[in-house]
Design a protein around this motif. Sequence first.
Motif, PDB file in Angstrom:
ATOM      1  N   THR B  52      22.684  20.299  78.288  1.00 38.29           N
ATOM      2  CA  THR B  52      23.170  19.954  79.589  1.00 38.29           C
ATOM      3  C   THR B  52      21.971  19.422  80.577  1.00 38.29           C
ATOM      4  OG1 THR B  52      22.537  22.578  80.008  1.00 38.29           O
ATOM      5  CG2 THR B  52      24.790  21.850  79.417  1.00 38.29           C
ATOM      6  N   LEU B  53      22.405  18.889  81.618  1.00 34.89           N
ATOM      7  CA  LEU B  53      21.296  18.412  82.739  1.00 34.89           C
ATOM      8  C   LEU B  53      21.738  19.366  83.852  1.00 34.89           C
ATOM      9  CD1 LEU B  53      19.655  16.221  84.187  1.00 34.89           C
ATOM     10  CD2 LEU B  53      22.130  15.038  84.912  1.00 34.89           C
ATOM     11  N   ASN B  54      20.297  19.722  84.227  1.00 33.83           N
ATOM     12  CA  ASN B  54      20.068  20.439  85.616  1.00 33.83           C
ATOM     13  C   ASN B  54      19.502  19.816  86.552  1.00 33.83           C
ATOM     14  OD1 ASN B  54      21.272  23.002  83.645  1.00 33.83           O
ATOM     15  ND2 ASN B  54      19.187  22.427  82.885  1.00 33.83           N
ATOM     16  N   GLY B  55      20.103  19.660  87.707  1.00 29.64           N
ATOM     17  CA  GLY B  55      19.358  18.746  88.810  1.00 29.64           C
ATOM     18  C   GLY B  55      19.689  19.299  90.007  1.00 29.64           C
ATOM     19  N   GLU B  56      18.578  19.159  90.978  1.00 33.84           N
ATOM     20  CA  GLU B  56      18.726  19.714  92.556  1.00 33.84           C
ATOM     21  C   GLU B  56      19.934  18.749  93.167  1.00 33.84           C
ATOM     22  OE1 GLU B  56      15.048  21.357  93.937  1.00 33.84           O
ATOM     23  OE2 GLU B  56      15.122  22.723  92.753  1.00 33.84           O
ATOM     24  N   THR B  59      25.478  20.436  91.815  1.00 34.17           N
ATOM     25  CA  THR B  59      25.865  21.830  92.064  1.00 34.17           C
ATOM     26  C   THR B  59      25.979  22.794  91.022  1.00 34.17           C
ATOM     27  OG1 THR B  59      28.182  21.044  92.224  1.00 34.17           O
ATOM     28  CG2 THR B  59      27.067  21.245  94.398  1.00 34.17           C
ATOM     29  N   SER B  60      26.307  22.191  89.841  1.00 34.44           N
ATOM     30  CA  SER B  60      26.200  22.949  88.638  1.00 34.44           C
ATOM     31  C   SER B  60      25.934  22.019  87.524  1.00 34.44           C
ATOM     32  CB  SER B  60      27.433  23.665  88.235  1.00 34.44           C
ATOM     33  OG  SER B  60      28.640  22.717  88.048  1.00 34.44           O
ATOM     34  N   SER B  61      25.323  22.403  86.353  1.00 33.32           N
ATOM     35  CA  SER B  61      25.052  21.771  85.118  1.00 33.32           C
ATOM     36  C   SER B  61      26.048  21.098  84.613  1.00 33.32           C
ATOM     37  CB  SER B  61      24.182  22.640  84.209  1.00 33.32           C
ATOM     38  OG  SER B  61      25.099  23.650  83.654  1.00 33.32           O
ATOM     39  N   ILE B  62      25.662  19.930  84.129  1.00 32.15           N
ATOM     40  CA  ILE B  62      26.607  18.976  83.453  1.00 32.15           C
ATOM     41  C   ILE B  62      26.338  18.634  82.150  1.00 32.15           C
ATOM     42  CG2 ILE B  62      27.687  18.189  85.617  1.00 32.15           C
ATOM     43  CD1 ILE B  62      26.093  15.738  85.102  1.00 32.15           C
ATOM     44  N   ASP B  63      27.277  18.359  81.266  1.00 33.09           N
ATOM     45  CA  ASP B  63      26.811  17.997  79.766  1.00 33.09           C
ATOM     46  C   ASP B  63      26.696  16.669  79.510  1.00 33.09           C
ATOM     47  OD1 ASP B  63      27.527  20.785  79.306  1.00 33.09           O
ATOM     48  OD2 ASP B  63      29.509  20.224  78.333  1.00 33.09           O
ATOM     49  N   LEU B  64      25.720  16.511  78.600  1.00 32.31           N
ATOM     50  CA  LEU B  64      25.444  15.136  78.246  1.00 32.31           C
ATOM     51  C   LEU B  64      26.334  14.915  76.875  1.00 32.31           C
ATOM     52  CD1 LEU B  64      22.796  15.889  79.656  1.00 32.31           C
ATOM     53  CD2 LEU B  64      21.909  14.226  78.412  1.00 32.31           C
ATOM     54  N   VAL B  65      26.774  13.684  76.376  1.00 33.81           N
ATOM     55  CA  VAL B  65      27.443  13.349  75.385  1.00 33.81           C
ATOM     56  C   VAL B  65      26.583  12.651  74.453  1.00 33.81           C
ATOM     57  CG1 VAL B  65      29.643  12.109  74.741  1.00 33.81           C
ATOM     58  CG2 VAL B  65      29.675  13.252  76.797  1.00 33.81           C
ATOM     59  N   LYS B  66      26.952  13.043  72.965  1.00 36.41           N
ATOM     60  CA  LYS B  66      25.899  12.461  71.933  1.00 36.41           C
ATOM     61  C   LYS B  66      26.595  11.163  71.697  1.00 36.41           C
ATOM     62  CE  LYS B  66      24.234  13.846  67.692  1.00 36.41           C
ATOM     63  NZ  LYS B  66      24.291  15.245  66.654  1.00 36.41           N
ATOM     64  N   ASP B  67      26.017   9.930  71.253  1.00 35.23           N
ATOM     65  CA  ASP B  67      26.514   8.727  70.721  1.00 35.23           C
ATOM     66  C   ASP B  67      26.012   9.176  68.983  1.00 35.23           C
ATOM     67  OD1 ASP B  67      23.870   8.128  70.110  1.00 35.23           O
ATOM     68  OD2 ASP B  67      24.093   6.373  71.135  1.00 35.23           O
ATOM     69  N   VAL B  76      25.525  10.159  86.466  1.00 34.28           N
ATOM     70  CA  VAL B  76      26.011  11.128  87.619  1.00 34.28           C
ATOM     71  C   VAL B  76      25.956   9.910  88.766  1.00 34.28           C
ATOM     72  CG1 VAL B  76      24.426  12.925  87.010  1.00 34.28           C
ATOM     73  CG2 VAL B  76      23.625  11.532  88.698  1.00 34.28           C
ATOM     74  N   PRO B  77      26.989  10.197  89.632  1.00 35.09           N
ATOM     75  CA  PRO B  77      27.509   9.368  90.829  1.00 35.09           C
ATOM     76  C   PRO B  77      26.423   9.186  91.483  1.00 35.09           C
ATOM     77  CG  PRO B  77      28.758  11.232  90.896  1.00 35.09           C
ATOM     78  CD  PRO B  77      27.874  11.403  89.427  1.00 35.09           C
ATOM     79  N   PRO B  78      26.459   8.254  92.609  1.00 37.70           N
ATOM     80  CA  PRO B  78      25.541   7.817  93.532  1.00 37.70           C
ATOM     81  C   PRO B  78      25.016   9.148  94.134  1.00 37.70           C
ATOM     82  CG  PRO B  78      26.988   5.924  93.827  1.00 37.70           C
ATOM     83  CD  PRO B  78      27.600   7.165  92.601  1.00 37.70           C
ATOM     84  N   VAL B  79      23.369   9.193  94.300  1.00 34.62           N
ATOM     85  CA  VAL B  79      22.698  10.388  94.790  1.00 34.62           C
ATOM     86  C   VAL B  79      22.125  10.169  96.027  1.00 34.62           C
ATOM     87  CG1 VAL B  79      20.883  12.182  94.147  1.00 34.62           C
ATOM     88  CG2 VAL B  79      22.368  11.222  92.407  1.00 34.62           C
ATOM     89  N   LYS B  80      22.166  11.007  97.031  1.00 33.07           N
ATOM     90  CA  LYS B  80      21.431  10.687  98.237  1.00 33.07           C
ATOM     91  C   LYS B  80      19.902  10.389  98.244  1.00 33.07           C
ATOM     92  CE  LYS B  80      20.378  13.236 102.439  1.00 33.07           C
ATOM     93  NZ  LYS B  80      19.927  14.618 103.100  1.00 33.07           N
ATOM     94  N   PRO B  81      19.504   9.422  98.616  1.00 32.39           N
ATOM     95  CA  PRO B  81      17.905   9.007  98.565  1.00 32.39           C
ATOM     96  C   PRO B  81      17.106  10.332  98.838  1.00 32.39           C
ATOM     97  CG  PRO B  81      19.340   7.009  99.565  1.00 32.39           C
ATOM     98  CD  PRO B  81      20.089   8.139  99.307  1.00 32.39           C
ATOM     99  N   ASP B  82      16.216  10.606  97.683  1.00 35.34           N
ATOM    100  CA  ASP B  82      15.310  11.528  97.945  1.00 35.34           C
ATOM    101  C   ASP B  82      14.779  11.631  96.550  1.00 35.34           C
ATOM    102  OD1 ASP B  82      13.904  13.819  98.772  1.00 35.34           O
ATOM    103  OD2 ASP B  82      15.348  14.605  99.826  1.00 35.34           O
ATOM    104  N   ILE B  83      13.766  12.666  96.430  1.00 37.48           N
ATOM    105  CA  ILE B  83      13.171  13.094  95.219  1.00 37.48           C
ATOM    106  C   ILE B  83      13.408  14.457  94.764  1.00 37.48           C
ATOM    107  CG2 ILE B  83      10.703  13.569  94.231  1.00 37.48           C
ATOM    108  CD1 ILE B  83       9.595  11.701  96.403  1.00 37.48           C
ATOM    109  N   TYR B  84      14.179  14.372  93.189  1.00 32.79           N
ATOM    110  CA  TYR B  84      14.707  15.695  92.777  1.00 32.79           C
ATOM    111  C   TYR B  84      14.279  16.096  91.704  1.00 32.79           C
ATOM    112  CZ  TYR B  84      18.543  14.182  95.811  1.00 32.79           C
ATOM    113  OH  TYR B  84      19.231  13.733  97.232  1.00 32.79           O
ATOM    114  N   PRO B  85      14.054  17.432  91.503  1.00 33.24           N
ATOM    115  CA  PRO B  85      13.466  17.838  90.168  1.00 33.24           C
ATOM    116  C   PRO B  85      14.804  17.988  89.261  1.00 33.24           C
ATOM    117  CG  PRO B  85      12.788  19.410  92.026  1.00 33.24           C
ATOM    118  CD  PRO B  85      13.853  18.375  92.652  1.00 33.24           C
ATOM    119  N   TYR B  86      14.777  17.791  88.023  1.00 35.34           N
ATOM    120  CA  TYR B  86      15.664  17.921  86.977  1.00 35.34           C
ATOM    121  C   TYR B  86      15.209  18.481  85.592  1.00 35.34           C
ATOM    122  CZ  TYR B  86      14.803  13.686  84.593  1.00 35.34           C
ATOM    123  OH  TYR B  86      14.305  12.521  84.082  1.00 35.34           O
ATOM    124  N   SER B  87      16.120  19.097  84.831  1.00 34.07           N
ATOM    125  CA  SER B  87      15.532  19.383  83.506  1.00 34.07           C
ATOM    126  C   SER B  87      16.895  19.315  82.612  1.00 34.07           C
ATOM    127  CB  SER B  87      15.184  20.738  83.487  1.00 34.07           C
ATOM    128  OG  SER B  87      15.986  21.771  83.849  1.00 34.07           O
TER     129      SER B  87
END
Lengths: 361, 361
Positions: B52-56, B59-67, B76-87
């Motif tokens: 899963t992807l967690n990012g600021e 609003t909640s974590s989302i799953d990655l899909v394997k090929d 993820v859809p367009p994100v407001k310009p800024d600097i974000y942590p994620y994991s």
Amino acid sequence: MKRYQLHFFLLCFVLLFTNLAAQRPPAISSPDVHSDGSVTFRYFSKTASKITLNGEFLTSSIDLVKDTSGIWSVTVPPVKPDIYPYSFTVDNVQTSDPNNTYLFANERFKRSIVEIPGKEPLIHSLQNVPHGKLHYRYYNSKTLNIHRQVLVYTPPNMDLSGKTKYPVLYLIHGGSDTEETWTKVGKTNLIADNLIAQGKSKSMIIVMPYGNVRPAPLADFTKDVALDIIPFIDQNYPTINNAGGRAIAGFSVGGGQTLNIGFTNLDKFATICSYAPYTATEEFKTHFSNWSPDANQINSKLKLFTISVGTEDFLYESVKNNITMFKDKGINIKPFIVDGGHTWMNCKLFLSTTLQEIFKN
Amino acid sequence: MKRYQLHFFLLCFVLLFTNLAAQRPPAISSPDVHSDGSVTFRYFSKTASKITLNGEFLTSSIDLVKDTSGIWSVTVPPVKPDIYPYSFTVDNVQTSDPNNTYLFANERFKRSIVEIPGKEPLIHSLQNVPHGKLHYRYYNSKTLNIHRQVLVYTPPNMDLSGKTKYPVLYLIHGGSDTEETWTKVGKTNLIADNLIAQGKSKSMIIVMPYGNVRPAPLADFTKDVALDIIPFIDQNYPTINNAGGRAIAGFSVGGGQTLNIGFTNLDKFATICSYAPYTATEEFKTHFSNWSPDANQINSKLKLFTISVGTEDFLYESVKNNITMFKDKGINIKPFIVDGGHTWMNCKLFLSTTLQEIFKN
């Protein structure tokens, strides 16, 4: 090896911090460096099927063993005091140690760093001596049309009046390293502090640029150094603004860049120190494959030209060929052949040697 | 988001580099920031069962899909310009993005950083303006009996003659952050460069110490600032050496330290700016639970006292109580309440605001 043990209240804070806490692994200590120099490495995973430790203090990778709580661990016997990169391979994927703050600054390899202290401080150890400053600066690279970061070490007690002029060493990192690798892994600033305090090295400025230029050809970095970085440094620092006051050194891909930049800019650098150079590049081929130098003229300009390499370096044969090539062309070269491989342990040794040899006359 | 695409020759080099190459994942690009601000994240694993992807920016974590090749991804859809942590969370273990060089400087959280550029440069963007210098320095902490690192920002074109004296902002990171978090994540140096260039901020020196003191009580950090760091800075930089020329600010645990250090050292700091302070500490309890201040005397010394917080911050209620407490005691306080949570996006906003308010008279 973690900076400090977490306080209980900080742990509570971490648990409070976000609703992701439940997904976090427990706080475990890794690496634990014991007083005899042995080290315990730990990794938490309930689901992994195989975890191995890869470290430059090992001849081959070794397995971690899982306990019932999902903590995998292995203890390695006493390691020679030095700073070593290591990583885990978790089910075939290389990863840094999630419990260690100290990461190897690199764009490709995901590794952590473990420092084994000596009984006496090592040449890279933080000691109670006057410390230079490390500057993070931005310069405008007209060559690359971008603002780039460059790190600049200035020596302890530098004369800011402008009356004293200092020689400058330009120091380039390896292939996928960053402008921080020479300090974060190579401890350049601490090595310089210690050697200057011991009277073994001249006070000098050390410039650590970012050497990777992609996808543009690497030749652009040669221009970046000659046309952008050197003028920026000479404008902003009290430098000896001539070839005798400049040296260039670098490791691996940066060692190849050092040879390219140095020998095509002998009006700018009278000292060239190449560490385990990677020379299978177009730029090196262009400069050196049909090279017919006027050796006497070059030797009269060169104050020092060294190539350093370890006998276990995967580039050892290639570097020996480089050394032979320069000798065959009649260029004065001082080879420095040591034990060890293509490692930052050897980088620190090469740099310590260079700092004691350059700018002495 | 990787700095540059790897050249084929460098890939060959990587493969040659060690015999561990077979264990390395393929070179994949993550995160890929697209021109519309949407972002693709990728992770390689043949064996993981859930990623899963967690990012600021989520609003909640989302799953990655394997090929079929073992590359997991999500866009993820367009994100407001800024600097974000994620994991990523790989089978229950939080990890940073192994393909992203930009890591969040922290001793506990393993996160990466993604920067979404704006159409116009943001206040933290690297712009073509005069740049200050960022100094990495060591000072001798007699309080803690250790040499500690401190980062010092000096403004563009600082007068080195000593004739001009500069005010100093002391800026403290969050609980498990490091002395690098305010620059690596908070972009303090670039924000200051930009605001000074726009004439919105005074030229000032910004000091970013390492605030964690473990296992010793945090109170030792108050002494470290007052007795070790301030004298070191005043000795080594052209500072305005009085309370009017000093401000202290900090985030989270550092926001709590800011209140403790500031109000117990009003002879040293006339400006106190606390961002989302964490105040459930013994030191805060000692100083403020039975506090009977002479409000008039304190208000006459204080040039500015702000507490900033976002309404979605998990500490919001606690911070509101702090603000009420100071108001009830008659202390002049300027609250700054904004949207958002306990994030470094808000830290940058708080800092940008502070830099435009302090040292103006």
